[in-house]
Design a protein around this motif. Structure first.
Motif, PDB file in Angstrom:
ATOM      1  N   TYR A  32     -32.744 -81.136 -20.698  1.00 48.14           N
ATOM      2  CA  TYR A  32     -32.740 -79.693 -20.942  1.00 48.14           C
ATOM      3  C   TYR A  32     -34.145 -79.115 -20.803  1.00 48.14           C
ATOM      4  O   TYR A  32     -35.134 -79.717 -21.234  1.00 48.14           O
ATOM      5  CB  TYR A  32     -32.178 -79.391 -22.339  1.00 48.14           C
ATOM      6  N   THR A  33     -34.208 -77.929 -20.225  1.00 47.10           N
ATOM      7  CA  THR A  33     -35.485 -77.252 -19.989  1.00 47.10           C
ATOM      8  C   THR A  33     -36.284 -77.108 -21.271  1.00 47.10           C
ATOM      9  O   THR A  33     -37.498 -77.351 -21.281  1.00 47.10           O
ATOM     10  CB  THR A  33     -35.229 -75.879 -19.338  1.00 47.10           C
ATOM     11  N   ALA A  34     -35.643 -76.712 -22.372  1.00 39.01           N
ATOM     12  CA  ALA A  34     -36.370 -76.532 -23.633  1.00 39.01           C
ATOM     13  C   ALA A  34     -37.081 -77.814 -24.042  1.00 39.01           C
ATOM     14  O   ALA A  34     -38.237 -77.771 -24.504  1.00 39.01           O
ATOM     15  CB  ALA A  34     -35.421 -76.060 -24.733  1.00 39.01           C
ATOM     16  N   ASP A  35     -36.445 -78.967 -23.865  1.00 42.62           N
ATOM     17  CA  ASP A  35     -37.075 -80.248 -24.214  1.00 42.62           C
ATOM     18  C   ASP A  35     -38.283 -80.530 -23.323  1.00 42.62           C
ATOM     19  O   ASP A  35     -39.333 -80.976 -23.789  1.00 42.62           O
ATOM     20  CB  ASP A  35     -36.068 -81.391 -24.093  1.00 42.62           C
ATOM     21  N   THR A  36     -38.129 -80.280 -22.031  1.00 39.96           N
ATOM     22  CA  THR A  36     -39.222 -80.505 -21.078  1.00 39.96           C
ATOM     23  C   THR A  36     -40.418 -79.619 -21.406  1.00 39.96           C
ATOM     24  O   THR A  36     -41.560 -80.085 -21.439  1.00 39.96           O
ATOM     25  CB  THR A  36     -38.746 -80.222 -19.641  1.00 39.96           C
ATOM     26  N   LEU A  37     -40.164 -78.336 -21.652  1.00 38.81           N
ATOM     27  CA  LEU A  37     -41.258 -77.410 -21.930  1.00 38.81           C
ATOM     28  C   LEU A  37     -41.950 -77.759 -23.240  1.00 38.81           C
ATOM     29  O   LEU A  37     -43.182 -77.710 -23.329  1.00 38.81           O
ATOM     30  CB  LEU A  37     -40.745 -75.969 -21.945  1.00 38.81           C
ATOM     31  N   ARG A  38     -41.181 -78.133 -24.252  1.00 39.92           N
ATOM     32  CA  ARG A  38     -41.773 -78.539 -25.530  1.00 39.92           C
ATOM     33  C   ARG A  38     -42.668 -79.762 -25.320  1.00 39.92           C
ATOM     34  O   ARG A  38     -43.773 -79.836 -25.856  1.00 39.92           O
ATOM     35  CB  ARG A  38     -40.687 -78.830 -26.568  1.00 39.92           C
ATOM     36  N   TRP A  39     -42.210 -80.730 -24.538  1.00 36.23           N
ATOM     37  CA  TRP A  39     -42.972 -81.943 -24.240  1.00 36.23           C
ATOM     38  C   TRP A  39     -44.300 -81.577 -23.567  1.00 36.23           C
ATOM     39  O   TRP A  39     -45.357 -82.090 -23.949  1.00 36.23           O
ATOM     40  CB  TRP A  39     -42.126 -82.848 -23.336  1.00 36.23           C
ATOM     41  N   LEU A  40     -44.251 -80.697 -22.587  1.00 32.16           N
ATOM     42  CA  LEU A  40     -45.469 -80.303 -21.863  1.00 32.16           C
ATOM     43  C   LEU A  40     -46.446 -79.533 -22.758  1.00 32.16           C
ATOM     44  O   LEU A  40     -47.652 -79.788 -22.728  1.00 32.16           O
ATOM     45  CB  LEU A  40     -45.110 -79.456 -20.639  1.00 32.16           C
ATOM     46  N   VAL A  41     -45.943 -78.600 -23.537  1.00 27.54           N
ATOM     47  CA  VAL A  41     -46.795 -77.784 -24.401  1.00 27.54           C
ATOM     48  C   VAL A  41     -47.519 -78.669 -25.422  1.00 27.54           C
ATOM     49  O   VAL A  41     -48.707 -78.464 -25.701  1.00 27.54           O
ATOM     50  CB  VAL A  41     -45.965 -76.673 -25.093  1.00 27.54           C
ATOM     51  N   ARG A  42     -46.815 -79.663 -25.956  1.00 27.52           N
ATOM     52  CA  ARG A  42     -47.442 -80.570 -26.927  1.00 27.52           C
ATOM     53  C   ARG A  42     -48.537 -81.413 -26.298  1.00 27.52           C
ATOM     54  O   ARG A  42     -49.550 -81.682 -26.931  1.00 27.52           O
ATOM     55  CB  ARG A  42     -46.381 -81.501 -27.532  1.00 27.52           C
ATOM     56  N   ARG A  43     -48.319 -81.857 -25.080  1.00 23.47           N
ATOM     57  CA  ARG A  43     -49.271 -82.765 -24.441  1.00 23.47           C
ATOM     58  C   ARG A  43     -50.398 -82.067 -23.698  1.00 23.47           C
ATOM     59  O   ARG A  43     -51.406 -82.679 -23.400  1.00 23.47           O
ATOM     60  CB  ARG A  43     -48.519 -83.707 -23.509  1.00 23.47           C
ATOM     61  N   ARG A  44     -50.235 -80.798 -23.396  1.00 23.22           N
ATOM     62  CA  ARG A  44     -51.259 -80.042 -22.669  1.00 23.22           C
ATOM     63  C   ARG A  44     -51.509 -78.704 -23.373  1.00 23.22           C
ATOM     64  O   ARG A  44     -51.280 -77.644 -22.804  1.00 23.22           O
ATOM     65  CB  ARG A  44     -50.829 -79.789 -21.227  1.00 23.22           C
ATOM     66  N   PRO A  45     -52.012 -78.735 -24.613  1.00 22.71           N
ATOM     67  CA  PRO A  45     -52.164 -77.489 -25.380  1.00 22.71           C
ATOM     68  C   PRO A  45     -53.185 -76.508 -24.789  1.00 22.71           C
ATOM     69  O   PRO A  45     -53.102 -75.315 -25.067  1.00 22.71           O
ATOM     70  CB  PRO A  45     -52.587 -77.977 -26.769  1.00 22.71           C
ATOM     71  N   ALA A  46     -54.096 -76.977 -23.968  1.00 20.90           N
ATOM     72  CA  ALA A  46     -55.116 -76.086 -23.395  1.00 20.90           C
ATOM     73  C   ALA A  46     -54.643 -75.401 -22.116  1.00 20.90           C
ATOM     74  O   ALA A  46     -55.307 -74.484 -21.619  1.00 20.90           O
ATOM     75  CB  ALA A  46     -56.397 -76.870 -23.115  1.00 20.90           C
ATOM     76  N   VAL A  47     -53.507 -75.826 -21.585  1.00 21.23           N
ATOM     77  CA  VAL A  47     -52.991 -75.251 -20.340  1.00 21.23           C
ATOM     78  C   VAL A  47     -52.159 -74.019 -20.666  1.00 21.23           C
ATOM     79  O   VAL A  47     -51.395 -73.990 -21.619  1.00 21.23           O
ATOM     80  CB  VAL A  47     -52.135 -76.282 -19.571  1.00 21.23           C
ATOM     81  N   HIS A  48     -52.321 -72.989 -19.856  1.00 23.09           N
ATOM     82  CA  HIS A  48     -51.502 -71.775 -19.959  1.00 23.09           C
ATOM     83  C   HIS A  48     -50.345 -71.918 -18.981  1.00 23.09           C
ATOM     84  O   HIS A  48     -50.507 -71.712 -17.779  1.00 23.09           O
ATOM     85  CB  HIS A  48     -52.328 -70.529 -19.635  1.00 23.09           C
ATOM     86  N   PHE A  49     -49.194 -72.295 -19.514  1.00 24.07           N
ATOM     87  CA  PHE A  49     -47.998 -72.480 -18.687  1.00 24.07           C
ATOM     88  C   PHE A  49     -47.206 -71.179 -18.597  1.00 24.07           C
ATOM     89  O   PHE A  49     -47.178 -70.383 -19.534  1.00 24.07           O
ATOM     90  CB  PHE A  49     -47.078 -73.547 -19.292  1.00 24.07           C
ATOM     91  N   VAL A  50     -46.519 -71.021 -17.458  1.00 28.01           N
ATOM     92  CA  VAL A  50     -45.567 -69.930 -17.243  1.00 28.01           C
ATOM     93  C   VAL A  50     -44.316 -70.560 -16.643  1.00 28.01           C
ATOM     94  O   VAL A  50     -44.407 -71.302 -15.657  1.00 28.01           O
ATOM     95  CB  VAL A  50     -46.106 -68.856 -16.277  1.00 28.01           C
ATOM     96  N   TRP A  51     -43.159 -70.295 -17.250  1.00 26.44           N
ATOM     97  CA  TRP A  51     -41.901 -70.746 -16.676  1.00 26.44           C
ATOM     98  C   TRP A  51     -41.508 -69.753 -15.586  1.00 26.44           C
ATOM     99  O   TRP A  51     -41.519 -68.538 -15.804  1.00 26.44           O
ATOM    100  CB  TRP A  51     -40.811 -70.832 -17.750  1.00 26.44           C
ATOM    101  N   ILE A  96     -50.765 -72.722 -15.023  1.00 27.71           N
ATOM    102  CA  ILE A  96     -49.803 -73.476 -14.228  1.00 27.71           C
ATOM    103  C   ILE A  96     -48.409 -72.887 -14.376  1.00 27.71           C
ATOM    104  O   ILE A  96     -47.913 -72.718 -15.487  1.00 27.71           O
ATOM    105  CB  ILE A  96     -49.804 -74.963 -14.631  1.00 27.71           C
ATOM    106  N   GLY A  97     -47.787 -72.623 -13.231  1.00 30.67           N
ATOM    107  CA  GLY A  97     -46.408 -72.182 -13.213  1.00 30.67           C
ATOM    108  C   GLY A  97     -45.496 -73.385 -13.115  1.00 30.67           C
ATOM    109  O   GLY A  97     -45.760 -74.313 -12.344  1.00 30.67           O
ATOM    110  N   LEU A  98     -44.436 -73.391 -13.894  1.00 29.33           N
ATOM    111  CA  LEU A  98     -43.446 -74.468 -13.883  1.00 29.33           C
ATOM    112  C   LEU A  98     -42.171 -73.929 -13.269  1.00 29.33           C
ATOM    113  O   LEU A  98     -41.599 -72.958 -13.766  1.00 29.33           O
ATOM    114  CB  LEU A  98     -43.180 -74.952 -15.309  1.00 29.33           C
ATOM    115  N   TYR A  99     -41.746 -74.555 -12.194  1.00 31.55           N
ATOM    116  CA  TYR A  99     -40.572 -74.095 -11.457  1.00 31.55           C
ATOM    117  C   TYR A  99     -39.578 -75.247 -11.413  1.00 31.55           C
ATOM    118  O   TYR A  99     -39.732 -76.191 -10.643  1.00 31.55           O
ATOM    119  CB  TYR A  99     -41.008 -73.665 -10.061  1.00 31.55           C
ATOM    120  N   GLY A 100     -38.572 -75.190 -12.254  1.00 34.13           N
ATOM    121  CA  GLY A 100     -37.611 -76.272 -12.353  1.00 34.13           C
ATOM    122  C   GLY A 100     -36.357 -76.002 -11.556  1.00 34.13           C
ATOM    123  O   GLY A 100     -35.998 -74.854 -11.306  1.00 34.13           O
ATOM    124  N   GLY A 101     -35.698 -77.074 -11.172  1.00 36.98           N
ATOM    125  CA  GLY A 101     -34.443 -76.929 -10.464  1.00 36.98           C
ATOM    126  C   GLY A 101     -33.985 -78.229  -9.854  1.00 36.98           C
ATOM    127  O   GLY A 101     -34.671 -79.249  -9.924  1.00 36.98           O
TER     128      GLY A 101
END
Length: 186
Positions: A81-100, A3-8
């Motif tokens: 802040y983006t860092a907080d959002t990404l940390r939240w997602l990584v903790r809750r979805r450890p099996a997902v391969h995220f790309v910012w 999953i790609g994460l595109y913030g803005g």
């Protein structure tokens, strides 16, 4: 899942956002792209910011394609802040391969983002070329700081499976559209 994460701000969302998302889906072989509509960018003037619900609804109408999802969940988790959002997602979805996913224009200011180093430590990053930033972005402060983590564009398809820090710069057709220009009529 990749999953790609595109913030803005998506103020407003436009065809350039779709272009970046489609480029990322194709070049990185992602399953989905999530548009993370921020409640408000700490580095931008909020006086010109349309209400979050309006921006989410407009983005959903534009991105009405099966592989792009639009969310304003950052407001619900209280993230600024983006860092907080990404940390939240990584903790809750450890099996997902995220790309910012970010535009090359954002790479130029990434060093000003709160805890930008943490962003690059949390997940791989794909930088999509933007007009006027093809040469400037790779020389940006954050790009230089993480130069050893840059992977060749020819290996971009492997980015989602790489251990961070890892990033790549994707060249190709660029969109001239910008939310700022659309708001100001430029």
């Amino acid at each position: 899942m990749r999953i790609g994460l595109y913030g803005g701000s998506f103020n407003p969302a436009h065809a350039g956002h779709l272009h970046v998302s489609r480029t990322a889906l194709r070049r990185l072989r992602l399953d989905r792209v999530w548009w993370l509509v921020t409640p408000g960018n700490p580095l931008k003037d909020h006086g010109l910011l349309a209400p979050l619900e309006e921006r989410v609804a407009q983005a959903r109408a534009l991105a009405a394609v099966p592989r792009i999802a639009v969310t304003g969940f950052e407001a619900g988790i209280g993230s600024r802040y983006t860092a907080d959002t990404l940390r939240w997602l990584v903790r809750r979805r450890p099996a997902v391969h995220f790309v910012w996913i970010m535009g090359a224009d954002s790479l130029g200011s990434l060093h000003r983002w709160r805890r930008f180093e943490e962003i690059l430590a949390l997940m791989p990053v794909a930088v999509i070329d933007r007009p006027g930033h093809t040469l400037k972005a790779p020389a940006a402060r954050a790009a230089r700081a993480f130069a050893a983590a840059r992977i060749p564009e020819s290996e971009a398809v492997t980015l989602a499976g790489r251990r961070p820090p890892a990033w790549t710069f994707l060249h190709g057709p660029r969109s001239e559209l910008s939310s700022t220009a659309l708001r100001t009529g430029a």
